[in-house]
Design a protein around this motif. Structure first.
Motif, PDB file in Angstrom:
ATOM      1  N   PHE A 150       8.266  13.392   3.378  1.00 20.70           N
ATOM      2  CA  PHE A 150       7.734  12.088   2.968  1.00 20.70           C
ATOM      3  C   PHE A 150       6.756  11.550   4.005  1.00 20.70           C
ATOM      4  O   PHE A 150       5.707  10.987   3.640  1.00 20.70           O
ATOM      5  CB  PHE A 150       8.871  11.091   2.758  1.00 20.70           C
ATOM      6  N   SER A 161       3.485  13.027   3.434  1.00 22.01           N
ATOM      7  CA  SER A 161       2.837  12.550   2.205  1.00 22.01           C
ATOM      8  C   SER A 161       2.066  11.254   2.428  1.00 22.01           C
ATOM      9  O   SER A 161       1.183  10.899   1.635  1.00 22.01           O
ATOM     10  CB  SER A 161       3.885  12.347   1.105  1.00 22.01           C
ATOM     11  N   LEU A 162       2.375  10.528   3.505  1.00 24.87           N
ATOM     12  CA  LEU A 162       1.713   9.253   3.801  1.00 24.87           C
ATOM     13  C   LEU A 162       0.406   9.417   4.573  1.00 24.87           C
ATOM     14  O   LEU A 162      -0.251   8.417   4.891  1.00 24.87           O
ATOM     15  CB  LEU A 162       2.665   8.352   4.606  1.00 24.87           C
ATOM     16  N   GLN A 163       0.020  10.666   4.876  1.00 25.13           N
ATOM     17  CA  GLN A 163      -1.148  10.922   5.713  1.00 25.13           C
ATOM     18  C   GLN A 163      -2.417  10.189   5.254  1.00 25.13           C
ATOM     19  O   GLN A 163      -3.161   9.652   6.098  1.00 25.13           O
ATOM     20  CB  GLN A 163      -1.416  12.424   5.782  1.00 25.13           C
ATOM     21  N   TYR A 167       0.818  -1.217   0.000  1.00 25.50           N
ATOM     22  CA  TYR A 167       0.000   0.000   0.000  1.00 25.50           C
ATOM     23  C   TYR A 167       0.853   1.268   0.000  1.00 25.50           C
ATOM     24  O   TYR A 167       0.393   2.346  -0.354  1.00 25.50           O
ATOM     25  CB  TYR A 167      -0.906   0.013   1.240  1.00 25.50           C
ATOM     26  N   MET A 168       2.104   1.150   0.396  1.00 23.67           N
ATOM     27  CA  MET A 168       2.988   2.309   0.474  1.00 23.67           C
ATOM     28  C   MET A 168       3.702   2.580  -0.846  1.00 23.67           C
ATOM     29  O   MET A 168       4.314   3.634  -1.047  1.00 23.67           O
ATOM     30  CB  MET A 168       4.018   2.087   1.597  1.00 23.67           C
ATOM     31  N   LEU A 194      -2.926   7.340   4.358  1.00 20.71           N
ATOM     32  CA  LEU A 194      -2.947   5.930   4.776  1.00 20.71           C
ATOM     33  C   LEU A 194      -3.407   5.752   6.223  1.00 20.71           C
ATOM     34  O   LEU A 194      -3.711   4.627   6.640  1.00 20.71           O
ATOM     35  CB  LEU A 194      -1.539   5.324   4.629  1.00 20.71           C
ATOM     36  N   ASP A 249       2.851   3.276  -4.054  1.00 16.02           N
ATOM     37  CA  ASP A 249       2.518   4.427  -4.903  1.00 16.02           C
ATOM     38  C   ASP A 249       3.025   5.731  -4.306  1.00 16.02           C
ATOM     39  O   ASP A 249       3.412   6.652  -5.046  1.00 16.02           O
ATOM     40  CB  ASP A 249       1.003   4.509  -5.116  1.00 16.02           C
ATOM     41  N   TYR A 250       3.029   5.817  -2.989  1.00 15.38           N
ATOM     42  CA  TYR A 250       3.513   7.038  -2.331  1.00 15.38           C
ATOM     43  C   TYR A 250       5.021   7.181  -2.503  1.00 15.38           C
ATOM     44  O   TYR A 250       5.530   8.293  -2.691  1.00 15.38           O
ATOM     45  CB  TYR A 250       3.138   7.023  -0.848  1.00 15.38           C
ATOM     46  N   SER A 278       5.900   8.226  -6.153  1.00 14.45           N
ATOM     47  CA  SER A 278       5.585   9.610  -6.529  1.00 14.45           C
ATOM     48  C   SER A 278       6.457  10.630  -5.808  1.00 14.45           C
ATOM     49  O   SER A 278       6.337  11.833  -6.057  1.00 14.45           O
ATOM     50  CB  SER A 278       4.111   9.907  -6.234  1.00 14.45           C
ATOM     51  N   MET A 279       7.337  10.166  -4.924  1.00 18.03           N
ATOM     52  CA  MET A 279       8.151  11.084  -4.122  1.00 18.03           C
ATOM     53  C   MET A 279       9.365  11.565  -4.905  1.00 18.03           C
ATOM     54  O   MET A 279      10.098  10.781  -5.496  1.00 18.03           O
ATOM     55  CB  MET A 279       8.602  10.374  -2.835  1.00 18.03           C
TER      56      MET A 279
END
Length: 441
Positions: A178, A181-183, A94-95, A185, A97-98, A101-102
């Motif tokens: 970074f 950016s995971l918020q 699940y992580m 989830l 794609d994040y 895109s970083m």
């Protein structure tokens, strides 16, 4: 020893049986819920071996005991690829794609750390929870040490420990973007999940427990080498400096395999070897000290070496620059064999008089000096040794005081520093005797 064919009485046989039982740990950890769940989880991933069981050993703590004899060059463990946690695992999760895109790309190390933090947060809902649950809750690496405990480390290690803490702080500060950016989830604020404490735990988990495994460089990660693989169950194997193993990922079996060069007896702890590391490196990178480590040395840093400077020597600055340019001001050590060749060579060059300028290069190549100057070098080495012994004694006294009335986590940190200091004191006291004998000769 009994002669061939000689019969022994019941009492002798009973003694032998008792001795054999004494060498076998009486309580294993296999029955504990976390290990039961881990074994079930591993079985589902095709790891079915029963030849190693978890045991809490009195001297090394948690480790693995072999339930059968392992022959020379025999396999200690073979862990299937889908049991390994790598950046490939993280990028497919699940992580992924994040991470993809970083910009700029994050490092392989940070990717693994963030995944561990997230999986720990998800608890039993995590696919990796059986493994996460057996990871230590804290570590005894210097990155965890408060300043007063850092101050009790030997000088050269104290500097490296401070650099380690600074490196970790830089990693945390540079990763905040970074983390935010995971918020999406998480239901709670990302900054409360990805804290310094959480990253420190994950960072130490990766640094202390991964096996070396080269991966194809992903275009979604930074150019730092991607050589990490977390290996559940296999990472319970403890380090022993005297053990020889061969470890690698077998592309044919798709398993990470460890073979023992000399084998292992039944009902004994199975060990691996992290490499020819001295105790400074073991403590810095893995958070423990190996007793009687044949690789161990005591470092003489520049601050201590100054005891041998002759401030009246007009060539002193030039000598020090010459030693530095030729890399003779680092890795100056004492070991159980006495002062190292590098240390004695540095002292010999410092002993040279102005008229011996032409001899500088020859001295670095191993040329001898006069007996008078050799005596001076031995006396200087003894002075350095005595100074380090005094420093060690003072540190051990302070450690003993700090161990009184303290919490468990801090006590563990103090104990590992105490073990290091005790090992170094043993080396230094042995070296002092060797140097005193040389003086008398």
């Amino acid at each position: 020893m009994d002669k061939p064919g000689r019969r022994c009485g019941r009492r002798a046989r009973s003694k032998r049986r008792r001795k054999k039982r004494d060498n076998v740990p009486q309580v294993t950890l296999s029955h504990e819920a976390q290990f039961v769940h881990l074994r079930k989880w591993l079985n589902e991933r095709w790891f079915t071996s029963q030849s190693l069981i978890p045991v809490n050993f009195h001297d090394t703590g948690r480790g693995l005991m072999s339930t059968r004899a392992i022959k020379a060059n025999g396999k200690v463990i073979s862990l299937p690829e889908n049991c390994l946690l790598t950046t490939r695992t993280v990028l497919r999760s699940y992580m992924g794609d994040y991470i993809k895109s970083m910009q700029p790309p994050i490092s392989p190390l940070l990717a693994l750390c963030c995944f561990l933090i997230a999986e720990r947060h998800f608890g039993d809902a995590s696919d990796w929870s059986p493994y996460i649950n057996i990871l230590p809750k804290t570590y005894t690496c210097p990155v965890y040490f408060p300043d007063d405990i850092i101050g009790l480390l030997p000088g050269s290690l104290r500097k490296k420990a401070a650099e380690q803490k600074e490196k970790f702080q830089d990693l945390y500060s540079s990763s905040l973007t970074f983390f935010r950016s995971l918020q999406p989830l998480f239901s709670q604020p990302a900054e409360k999940l990805f804290t310094q404490d959480a990253l420190r735990w994950a960072w130490c988990s990766v640094n202390t427990r991964t096996v070396y495994m080269e991966h194809y460089q992903s275009n979604y990660l930074s150019r730092e080498k991607d050589v990490y693989a977390l290996a559940p169950y296999l990472d319970l194997l403890n380090h022993c400096p005297n053990v020889q193993v061969e470890a690698s990922f077998n592309k044919e079996t798709r398993c990470y395999e460890i073979k023992s060069v000399k084998g292992c007896k039944k009902f004994q702890q199975a060990f691996i070897n992290y490499g020819p590391h001295d105790n400074h490196r073991l403590l810095l990178e893995y958070g423990f000290v190996a007793p009687d480590n044949p690789q161990s040395v005591v470092y003489v840093d520049l601050e201590v070496l100054q005891l041998c400077y002759d401030k009246r020597d007009k060539q002193l600055a030039q000598k020090l620059l010459y030693l530095k340019d030729n890399d003779f001001l680092s890795n100056l050590t004492f070991s159980m064999d006495g002062p190292s060749w590098r240390l004695m060579t540095a002292l010999r060059l410092l002993s040279l008089r102005p008229e011996q300028y032409a001899s500088w290069k020859n001295v670095l190549l191993g040329a001898s000096v006069s007996q008078e100057q050799e005596d001076w070098c031995i006396n200087c080495a003894l002075k350095l040794c005595n100074n380090l012994i005094e420093d060690s004694v003072n540190a051990l006294e302070r450690l003993s005081q700090l161990k009184e009335d303290t919490d468990l986590s801090r006590l563990e940190q103090l104990c590992v520093v105490e073990s290091l200091r005790q090992e170094e004191q043993r080396i230094l006291e042995h070296t002092r005797v060797l140097l005193q004998n040389l003086q008398r000769q």
